[in-house]
Design a protein around this motif. Sequence first.
Motif, PDB file in Angstrom:
ATOM      1  N   PRO A   1       0.826  -1.207   0.000  1.00  0.00           N
ATOM      2  CA  PRO A   1       0.000   0.000   0.000  1.00  0.00           C
ATOM      3  C   PRO A   1       0.863   1.261   0.000  1.00  0.00           C
ATOM      4  O   PRO A   1       1.907   1.314   0.665  1.00  0.00           O
ATOM      5  CB  PRO A   1      -0.800  -0.113   1.301  1.00  0.00           C
ATOM      6  N   LEU A   2       0.426   2.253  -0.736  1.00  0.00           N
ATOM      7  CA  LEU A   2       1.185   3.496  -0.877  1.00  0.00           C
ATOM      8  C   LEU A   2       0.403   4.688  -0.346  1.00  0.00           C
ATOM      9  O   LEU A   2       0.532   5.801  -0.851  1.00  0.00           O
ATOM     10  CB  LEU A   2       1.534   3.721  -2.357  1.00  0.00           C
ATOM     11  N   THR A   3      -0.394   4.465   0.668  1.00  0.00           N
ATOM     12  CA  THR A   3      -1.300   5.517   1.145  1.00  0.00           C
ATOM     13  C   THR A   3      -1.054   5.925   2.594  1.00  0.00           C
ATOM     14  O   THR A   3      -1.889   6.582   3.201  1.00  0.00           O
ATOM     15  CB  THR A   3      -2.756   5.042   1.005  1.00  0.00           C
ATOM     16  N   SER A   4       0.108   5.552   3.148  1.00  0.00           N
ATOM     17  CA  SER A   4       0.349   5.894   4.561  1.00  0.00           C
ATOM     18  C   SER A   4       0.354   7.403   4.781  1.00  0.00           C
ATOM     19  O   SER A   4       0.017   7.880   5.873  1.00  0.00           O
ATOM     20  CB  SER A   4       1.682   5.290   5.023  1.00  0.00           C
ATOM     21  N   GLN A   5       0.718   8.158   3.731  1.00  0.00           N
ATOM     22  CA  GLN A   5       0.735   9.609   3.896  1.00  0.00           C
ATOM     23  C   GLN A   5      -0.664  10.182   4.120  1.00  0.00           C
ATOM     24  O   GLN A   5      -0.805  11.280   4.669  1.00  0.00           O
ATOM     25  CB  GLN A   5       1.380  10.281   2.689  1.00  0.00           C
ATOM     26  N   LEU A   6      -1.691   9.477   3.696  1.00  0.00           N
ATOM     27  CA  LEU A   6      -3.047   9.945   3.961  1.00  0.00           C
ATOM     28  C   LEU A   6      -3.364   9.897   5.448  1.00  0.00           C
ATOM     29  O   LEU A   6      -4.107  10.731   5.963  1.00  0.00           O
ATOM     30  CB  LEU A   6      -4.073   9.130   3.173  1.00  0.00           C
ATOM     31  N   ARG A   7      -2.816   8.912   6.133  1.00  0.00           N
ATOM     32  CA  ARG A   7      -3.014   8.859   7.586  1.00  0.00           C
ATOM     33  C   ARG A   7      -2.372  10.087   8.240  1.00  0.00           C
ATOM     34  O   ARG A   7      -2.983  10.746   9.094  1.00  0.00           O
ATOM     35  CB  ARG A   7      -2.402   7.584   8.172  1.00  0.00           C
ATOM     36  N   ALA A   8      -1.135  10.388   7.819  1.00  0.00           N
ATOM     37  CA  ALA A   8      -0.463  11.567   8.373  1.00  0.00           C
ATOM     38  C   ALA A   8      -1.248  12.838   8.081  1.00  0.00           C
ATOM     39  O   ALA A   8      -1.359  13.727   8.926  1.00  0.00           O
ATOM     40  CB  ALA A   8       0.954  11.665   7.806  1.00  0.00           C
ATOM     41  N   ALA A   9      -1.812  12.925   6.873  1.00  0.00           N
ATOM     42  CA  ALA A   9      -2.510  14.143   6.474  1.00  0.00           C
ATOM     43  C   ALA A   9      -3.875  14.258   7.125  1.00  0.00           C
ATOM     44  O   ALA A   9      -4.184  15.271   7.782  1.00  0.00           O
ATOM     45  CB  ALA A   9      -2.653  14.169   4.953  1.00  0.00           C
ATOM     46  N   LEU A  10      -4.705  13.236   6.933  1.00  0.00           N
ATOM     47  CA  LEU A  10      -6.130  13.340   7.289  1.00  0.00           C
ATOM     48  C   LEU A  10      -6.423  12.949   8.729  1.00  0.00           C
ATOM     49  O   LEU A  10      -7.510  13.233   9.232  1.00  0.00           O
ATOM     50  CB  LEU A  10      -6.953  12.457   6.346  1.00  0.00           C
ATOM     51  N   TYR A  11      -5.456  12.337   9.392  1.00  0.00           N
ATOM     52  CA  TYR A  11      -5.665  12.008  10.800  1.00  0.00           C
ATOM     53  C   TYR A  11      -4.692  12.788  11.679  1.00  0.00           C
ATOM     54  O   TYR A  11      -5.090  13.653  12.451  1.00  0.00           O
ATOM     55  CB  TYR A  11      -5.524  10.511  11.041  1.00  0.00           C
ATOM     56  N   GLU A  12      -3.396  12.555  11.515  1.00  0.00           N
ATOM     57  CA  GLU A  12      -2.435  13.123  12.448  1.00  0.00           C
ATOM     58  C   GLU A  12      -2.409  14.651  12.397  1.00  0.00           C
ATOM     59  O   GLU A  12      -2.403  15.312  13.438  1.00  0.00           O
ATOM     60  CB  GLU A  12      -1.045  12.549  12.170  1.00  0.00           C
ATOM     61  N   ARG A  13      -2.396  15.225  11.219  1.00  0.00           N
ATOM     62  CA  ARG A  13      -2.287  16.680  11.116  1.00  0.00           C
ATOM     63  C   ARG A  13      -3.643  17.373  11.201  1.00  0.00           C
ATOM     64  O   ARG A  13      -3.792  18.378  11.899  1.00  0.00           O
ATOM     65  CB  ARG A  13      -1.569  17.067   9.816  1.00  0.00           C
ATOM     66  N   LEU A  14      -4.614  16.847  10.486  1.00  0.00           N
ATOM     67  CA  LEU A  14      -5.916  17.518  10.446  1.00  0.00           C
ATOM     68  C   LEU A  14      -6.551  17.578  11.827  1.00  0.00           C
ATOM     69  O   LEU A  14      -7.132  18.592  12.216  1.00  0.00           O
ATOM     70  CB  LEU A  14      -6.829  16.795   9.463  1.00  0.00           C
ATOM     71  N   PHE A  15      -6.423  16.504  12.604  1.00  0.00           N
ATOM     72  CA  PHE A  15      -7.053  16.467  13.916  1.00  0.00           C
ATOM     73  C   PHE A  15      -6.244  17.204  14.981  1.00  0.00           C
ATOM     74  O   PHE A  15      -6.685  17.325  16.116  1.00  0.00           O
ATOM     75  CB  PHE A  15      -7.334  15.023  14.334  1.00  0.00           C
ATOM     76  N   LEU A  16      -5.055  17.697  14.605  1.00  0.00           N
ATOM     77  CA  LEU A  16      -4.321  18.600  15.495  1.00  0.00           C
ATOM     78  C   LEU A  16      -4.724  20.051  15.268  1.00  0.00           C
ATOM     79  O   LEU A  16      -4.175  20.956  15.888  1.00  0.00           O
ATOM     80  CB  LEU A  16      -2.815  18.450  15.265  1.00  0.00           C
TER      81      LEU A  16
END
Length: 470
Positions: free
Chosen positions: A381-396
């Motif tokens: 899978p090549l989508t780990s950056q979506l976790r960083a974007a849409l979860y880790e950063r957005l929810f901060l």
Amino acid sequence: MTAAPPVGGGAAVSVDAWTGSGPVTGAFAADVRPWLGGPFAFAERTARPAPADPWDWRHPDVGWGLVAREPDGLSQADLVAATDLPADVHRLVAARAGRIFRYRPGGAYASWTLVDHAGGAQPFLPASPAGADAGELPAFLLIYGSPADVPWSVQYILNPVRYVGRLDLEGPALTRYVDAVLDDWSGSAAQWSAPVVWAVDHQAGEITTLMRDVVAEPLARAMGEDAELAPTFLDGRVAPATVAGLTAALTQHRPAVVVTSSHGQTGPLGDLAAMGADLGKPVDQQHALLDPDALLRSWDPDGAIWFAQACCSAGADSPSAYDRLFTGDLAATFARVAALGAVTSPLPRALLGAPKPLRAFVGHVEPTLDWTLAFPPNVQPLTSQLRAALYERLFLGRPVGYAMEPWYRPIGALLQGYQAAERENQTTFGAAARASLDLMVYSRVTAHDRASTVILGDPAVAVPAPPPGG
């Protein structure tokens, strides 16, 4: 290792000094308080300004700017005053203390430079210094206008090096969005702690299963493991992911973050008007389309941010970036979608211009290929950056433009891989050249897919996170 004896009171001590005849040892003074009470000072270092937080668009080293098409026939004074832009745009620029940059169509470097008439500068997009001063290109840039006015290609070039959004609204819809930005969605009922994830999975060996597995489910799992969040995951593998179910979840939970994965509508191919009216709308498990007008009758976006993994969810371009790459149904579909011209899709336009507008919409121009979601040789899978974007950063509580930065980060490496494979292909012949040719295609397609994931709305908007313990 034994514990060190207490300091003071004559305790023995040794140091890393050598007198020439032996090591130096001794003992602490019986009373160390006079030493502790003595002066304790060091020369001050030269003062240096602390670097700006990269998400702080208000900082002069970061900055916010607007990009708009330069019309023909305006005087230099009119261009400096931006007399062609709507009053609502001027309100937003004033509130953001922004600079206005112009895209000049037709020039040899039109896609690589913008013009700052007020600052007397023409910054080179990929490498200009960031900041709010003349000669600099702000880190946060809002493109105003349709992709027919300022091409998608300008946004693609900027995505890896700036935090970029686009606002393709006019009239009352534009006024409503700007009002909401200036008021920062005060009184919004959107719930930070109640994200909604909706994933169609036809389980028929096609791309919706892959999208569910590498986009929607990992995000839902990360949110579910967060003690502060209570996500709703409408998982098409468990029960059909329907438009009705999504509408009910949005209405009930009022999420501040929405994630959907599904096919995006690209038909009927024989009726361009009908295709344009439905372009990119999410297609549910029963092949029904999400109708924005019906959705808005029961749900107010009210400051939410929506990520839609679906073909053409953000728009279409002409010619297609994949022109001449495919045959059969793919080629025919891309050609007909391209016949619509460069457009923004109706769902984000409706949500961003609603009475209680969406904050931002993140989606795709043209399609996403299964190749770009998972590396074909090993299906990684090549989508780990979506976790960083849409979860880790957005929810901060970070701005959506900054939040999406990890997604764009691999573009440079992919293009480097493309060039390396191109050199290899030029020096290798016969069957052995096939691998480098495949890598050229893979690298270029994947780089384009990343760059053509676009933000619609002001990239400086953010879903406010509650205070710690709040």
